[in-house]
Write an enzyme that holds these catalytic residues in place. Structure first.
Site, PDB file in Angstrom:
ATOM      1  N   ASN A   8       0.860  -1.190   0.000  1.00 47.14           N
ATOM      2  CA  ASN A   8       0.000   0.000   0.000  1.00 47.14           C
ATOM      3  C   ASN A   8       0.896   1.240   0.000  1.00 47.14           C
ATOM      4  O   ASN A   8       1.393   1.656   1.033  1.00 47.14           O
ATOM      5  CB  ASN A   8      -0.884  -0.046   1.255  1.00 47.14           C
ATOM      6  CG  ASN A   8      -1.747   1.185   1.414  1.00 47.14           C
ATOM      7  OD1 ASN A   8      -1.845   2.004   0.496  1.00 47.14           O
ATOM      8  ND2 ASN A   8      -2.361   1.324   2.573  1.00 47.14           N
ATOM      9  N   LYS A  10       0.168   4.270  -0.567  1.00 49.81           N
ATOM     10  CA  LYS A  10      -0.478   5.484  -0.073  1.00 49.81           C
ATOM     11  C   LYS A  10      -0.208   6.674  -1.009  1.00 49.81           C
ATOM     12  O   LYS A  10      -0.190   6.496  -2.231  1.00 49.81           O
ATOM     13  CB  LYS A  10      -0.056   5.762   1.375  1.00 49.81           C
ATOM     14  CG  LYS A  10      -0.314   4.549   2.282  1.00 49.81           C
ATOM     15  CD  LYS A  10      -0.225   4.861   3.752  1.00 49.81           C
ATOM     16  CE  LYS A  10      -0.450   3.583   4.556  1.00 49.81           C
ATOM     17  NZ  LYS A  10      -0.488   3.768   5.997  1.00 49.81           N
ATOM     18  N   HIS A  91      -9.715   1.175   4.433  1.00 47.82           N
ATOM     19  CA  HIS A  91      -8.518   1.441   5.242  1.00 47.82           C
ATOM     20  C   HIS A  91      -8.864   2.458   6.340  1.00 47.82           C
ATOM     21  O   HIS A  91      -9.669   3.376   6.108  1.00 47.82           O
ATOM     22  CB  HIS A  91      -7.407   1.977   4.338  1.00 47.82           C
ATOM     23  CG  HIS A  91      -6.079   2.022   5.027  1.00 47.82           C
ATOM     24  ND1 HIS A  91      -5.755   3.001   5.928  1.00 47.82           N
ATOM     25  CD2 HIS A  91      -5.015   1.187   4.987  1.00 47.82           C
ATOM     26  CE1 HIS A  91      -4.534   2.782   6.397  1.00 47.82           C
ATOM     27  NE2 HIS A  91      -4.068   1.677   5.845  1.00 47.82           N
ATOM     28  N   GLU A  93      -7.398   4.953   7.416  1.00 48.37           N
ATOM     29  CA  GLU A  93      -7.167   6.355   7.038  1.00 48.37           C
ATOM     30  C   GLU A  93      -8.363   6.910   6.265  1.00 48.37           C
ATOM     31  O   GLU A  93      -8.715   8.080   6.404  1.00 48.37           O
ATOM     32  CB  GLU A  93      -5.862   6.466   6.232  1.00 48.37           C
ATOM     33  CG  GLU A  93      -4.643   6.289   7.133  1.00 48.37           C
ATOM     34  CD  GLU A  93      -3.399   5.769   6.427  1.00 48.37           C
ATOM     35  OE1 GLU A  93      -3.373   5.719   5.183  1.00 48.37           O
ATOM     36  OE2 GLU A  93      -2.450   5.390   7.147  1.00 48.37           O
ATOM     37  N   GLU A 160      -5.704  -4.914  10.642  1.00 45.53           N
ATOM     38  CA  GLU A 160      -4.780  -3.790  10.816  1.00 45.53           C
ATOM     39  C   GLU A 160      -5.145  -3.000  12.066  1.00 45.53           C
ATOM     40  O   GLU A 160      -6.005  -2.088  11.996  1.00 45.53           O
ATOM     41  CB  GLU A 160      -4.877  -2.842   9.613  1.00 45.53           C
ATOM     42  CG  GLU A 160      -4.347  -3.393   8.327  1.00 45.53           C
ATOM     43  CD  GLU A 160      -3.702  -2.298   7.494  1.00 45.53           C
ATOM     44  OE1 GLU A 160      -2.572  -2.494   7.057  1.00 45.53           O
ATOM     45  OE2 GLU A 160      -4.306  -1.227   7.294  1.00 45.53           O
ATOM     46  N   GLY A 166       1.981   2.594  11.043  1.00 45.74           N
ATOM     47  CA  GLY A 166       2.975   3.668  10.983  1.00 45.74           C
ATOM     48  C   GLY A 166       3.625   4.023  12.309  1.00 45.74           C
ATOM     49  O   GLY A 166       4.255   5.072  12.429  1.00 45.74           O
ATOM     50  N   SER A 197       2.909  -1.689  10.612  1.00 48.73           N
ATOM     51  CA  SER A 197       4.340  -1.691  10.953  1.00 48.73           C
ATOM     52  C   SER A 197       5.063  -2.992  10.610  1.00 48.73           C
ATOM     53  O   SER A 197       5.999  -3.402  11.303  1.00 48.73           O
ATOM     54  CB  SER A 197       4.537  -1.350  12.434  1.00 48.73           C
ATOM     55  OG  SER A 197       4.118  -0.016  12.690  1.00 48.73           O
TER      56      SER A 197
HETATM   57  P1  PGA Z   1       2.454   0.696   7.783  1.00 54.14           P
HETATM   58  O1  PGA Z   1       1.007   0.884   7.130  1.00 54.14           O
HETATM   59  O2  PGA Z   1       3.002  -0.612   7.248  1.00 54.14           O
HETATM   60  O3  PGA Z   1       3.228   1.886   7.363  1.00 54.14           O
HETATM   61  O4  PGA Z   1       2.253   0.628   9.259  1.00 54.14           O
HETATM   62  C1  PGA Z   1       0.163  -0.195   6.909  1.00 54.14           C
HETATM   63  C2  PGA Z   1      -1.098   0.266   6.253  1.00 54.14           C
HETATM   64  O5  PGA Z   1      -1.523   1.407   6.518  1.00 54.14           O
HETATM   65  O6  PGA Z   1      -1.717  -0.469   5.467  1.00 54.14           O
END
Ligand code: PGA
Length: 234
Positions: A8, A10, A91, A93, A160, A166, A197
């Site tokens: 991903n 982003k 997601h 976000e 997740e 993150g 992460s």
């Molecule tokens: P990250 O994000 O691996 O940077 O923690 C995972 C995600 O948001 O899918």
């Protein structure tokens, strides 16, 4: 194990960087299945960069309805037309910053399934629920409110935890195994991924969790060496 890794990307990379990374990844040697999910405007360029190999293309989101009057939307049919086979849906976000409700997430999954693409549904608890030991209740509720009338055998569920995205913090392998087990027991999805992460440093240990089939990877998937480490771990 032969894992499924969904990268991903982003919104962090521009066109040149996305294409460059996709080309470099396409030269790596690995057995896992890899899906690259760049930003919408770069999908076609990334598709060209990976054209020769077995890497798949995914989108980070799509519209909830297949109607033409949806300004700013991108439909599952359009994604399919340009070669996407996976779509990340719901997601955290998007739920936080774009106010996506369970109903919207549900509609998106239906829309993606209708067009024959594979939805990667993200679910996970926040830090408050985690600290008060309510993870399983939250996961169960999220599956219930999103999942009515859905063919789960065609859906990939990514667990997740929001607090792990993150942050460099991850649940214990026992906690991930327990939640993944709950997801499997409750809806029997096509696959279960873990996300939050994931890095080359922890991918080996996480790969030992037999209830999960791979990872949804954010920031580490934008660094060639990290992604390679994750792809070959396990
Ligand atoms: P990250 O994000 O691996 O940077 O923690 C995972 C995600 O948001 O899918």
């Amino acid at each position: 194990m032969n894992k499924l890794i969904v990268a991903n990307w982003k919104m962090g990379m521009g066109l040149a960087e996305s294409v460059e990374l996709a080309k470099s990844i396409s030269h790596l040697n690995f057995e896992s299945e890899l899906v690259l999910a760049p930003s919408f405007p770069y999908l076609i360029a990334v598709r060209e960069a990976i054209a020769a190999g077995s890497i798949k293309l995914g989108a980070q989101d799509c519209a909830s309805r297949n109607v033409s009057a949806f300004t700013g939307g991108v439909s599952a049919a359009q994604l399919k037309e340009i070669g996407c086979s996976y779509v990340i849906i719901g997601h955290s976000e998007r739920r936080i910053f774009a106010n996506e409700t369970a109903q919207v997430v549900h509609d998106k999954i239906k829309h993606v399934l209708d067009k024959g693409l594979i939805p990667v549904l993200c679910i996970g608890e926040d830090i408050i629920s985690h600290k008060s030991n309510e993870t399983k209740e939250v996961i169960s509720m999220q599956l219930d409110e999103i999942g009515f009338n859905i063919d789960w055998s065609r859906v990939i569920v990514a667990y997740e935890p929001i607090w792990a995205i993150g942050t460099g913090e991850i649940p214990t392998t026992a906690e991930i195994a327990e939640v993944a087990g709950l997801i499997i027991e409750k809806v029997k999805p096509m696959k279960v991924l873990y996300g939050g992460s994931v890095s080359k440093a922890n991918a080996g240990e996480l790969s030992q969790i037999k209830q999960i089939d791979g990872f949804l990877v954010g920031s580490a998937s934008t660094k060639l060496e990290e992604l390679e480490g994750i792809l070959v771990a396990g």
